[in-house]
Design a protein around this motif. Structure first.
Motif, PDB file in Angstrom:
ATOM      1  N   UNK A 183       0.836  -1.209   0.000  1.00  0.00           N
ATOM      2  CA  UNK A 183       0.000   0.000   0.000  1.00  0.00           C
ATOM      3  C   UNK A 183       0.866   1.254   0.000  1.00  0.00           C
ATOM      4  N   UNK A 184       1.901   1.272   0.840  1.00  0.00           N
ATOM      5  CA  UNK A 184       2.792   2.431   0.890  1.00  0.00           C
ATOM      6  C   UNK A 184       3.571   2.590  -0.412  1.00  0.00           C
ATOM      7  N   UNK A 185       3.979   1.479  -1.011  1.00  0.00           N
ATOM      8  CA  UNK A 185       4.693   1.556  -2.286  1.00  0.00           C
ATOM      9  C   UNK A 185       3.793   2.119  -3.384  1.00  0.00           C
ATOM     10  N   UNK A 186       2.521   1.726  -3.373  1.00  0.00           N
ATOM     11  CA  UNK A 186       1.581   2.276  -4.344  1.00  0.00           C
ATOM     12  C   UNK A 186       1.442   3.781  -4.176  1.00  0.00           C
ATOM     13  N   UNK A 187       1.456   4.230  -2.917  1.00  0.00           N
ATOM     14  CA  UNK A 187       1.348   5.671  -2.676  1.00  0.00           C
ATOM     15  C   UNK A 187       2.617   6.401  -3.101  1.00  0.00           C
ATOM     16  N   UNK A 188       3.779   5.782  -2.875  1.00  0.00           N
ATOM     17  CA  UNK A 188       5.045   6.436  -3.184  1.00  0.00           C
ATOM     18  C   UNK A 188       5.358   6.456  -4.676  1.00  0.00           C
ATOM     19  N   UNK A 189       4.671   5.627  -5.450  1.00  0.00           N
ATOM     20  CA  UNK A 189       4.872   5.669  -6.900  1.00  0.00           C
ATOM     21  C   UNK A 189       4.362   6.995  -7.465  1.00  0.00           C
TER      22      UNK A 189
END
Length: 291
Positions: free
Chosen positions: A87-93
């Motif tokens: 979830x955090x990686x999706x946001x950081x993309x």
């Protein structure tokens, strides 16, 4: 022929070091596992017992309890970290103000040694001194005490591990998401697919090698956790956080039962090896399907 000799010659120092540091200790532990050896006994000498130490494992409630708690801990932290990290990686993309600052702050726990993590969380959870008991009692009326309540201790070890290792999962997922081709997602959105359908049918299948590899790494780390949990709870209260690594440490260092400790170590090693082999097979199959 000459190039082969040169290649083996360059590899020889590494192979020798691996043999001394890896294979020799393994065979030593394997041999000791067939002996009854307590260095503080009357004789202090190893006595051959065959497979008795391994038969003893099947009926040892301490070992079975430690193994079941370790499996519950491992499944909980690995699943939590995978979900939060993805979830955090999706946001950081995506681009947003303060992205670089947040990514830097988020990765800071990875720079802290596990022993320092355990000591810090111990200070935060000491009744009458730590911030966690103070605010939980003030805001929610919870009598938080990891030295008295087993469920509090177990939940705190999970939170500590998730806090420490979720950034690692986030960074690996972020690298995988950044490497995915953008054309299939854009084409699917043009054809009328919503973001959930794109995530389910495109992103997750293409991310499976990264997800399985990350699971592979975190699974091995979670199964052998010792230092930070020992500093936080000492394995208690009771045996609520006595995971398999702490159990082996007590058998070998406290009870000085080298033979039985070696048998436990070998079984845990074999169990970890089987799990990793299954994940490797799954990763190989996914790679073949994507080809």
């Amino acid at each position: 022929m000459r190039s082969n000799r040169m290649g083996w010659g360059l590899l020889a120092p590494t192979l020798i070091i691996l043999g001394i540091m890896g294979l020799l200790p393994f065979f030593y532990v394997l041999v000791v596992g067939f002996f009854d050896w307590n260095v503080v006994s009357a004789t202090g000498k190893p006595i051959w017992t065959g497979a008795n130490n391994f038969r003893r494992l099947v009926f040892d409630p301490n070992f079975l309890g430690a193994m079941s708690r370790t499996l519950l801990f491992t499944v909980t932290v690995v699943v939590s970290e995978l979900v939060l990290g993805f979830v955090l990686a999706q946001a950081l993309v995506k681009e947003f103000p303060g992205k670089s600052f947040f990514r830097t702050i988020h990765a800071l726990p990875l720079m802290v040694a596990p022993i320092a993590v355990g000591a810090t969380w111990r200070l935060m959870t000491v009744p009458g001194f730590g911030i966690a008991p103070y605010y939980l009692d003030r805001w929610f009326g919870i009598d938080y005490n990891i030295g008295r309540y087993a469920e509090h201790a177990f939940a705190t070890t999970i939170l500590m591990d998730v806090w420490h290792w979720t950034p690692f999962v986030t960074l690996t997922m972020l690298a995988g998401l950044s490497a995915l081709p953008k054309e299939p997602m854009e084409q699917a959105l043009v054809d009328g697919a919503n973001r959930w359908q794109v995530l389910r049918h495109l992103t997750l299948p293409m991310m499976m090698p990264v997800i399985i590899t990350t699971t592979f790494i975190r699974l091995m780390d979670a199964l052998r956790v010792v230092d930070e949990v020992y500093l936080l709870t000492g394995g208690g209260p009771g045996d609520s956080t006595r995971f398999i690594g702490i159990h082996i440490w007590r058998v070998v260092m406290t009870w000085t039962d080298y033979g039985y400790g070696s048998a436990v170590s070998l079984l845990v090693y074999y169990f970890t090896l089987v799990l990793c082999w299954l994940l490797f097979i799954a990763l190989t199959q996914i790679g073949r399907q994507q080809e």
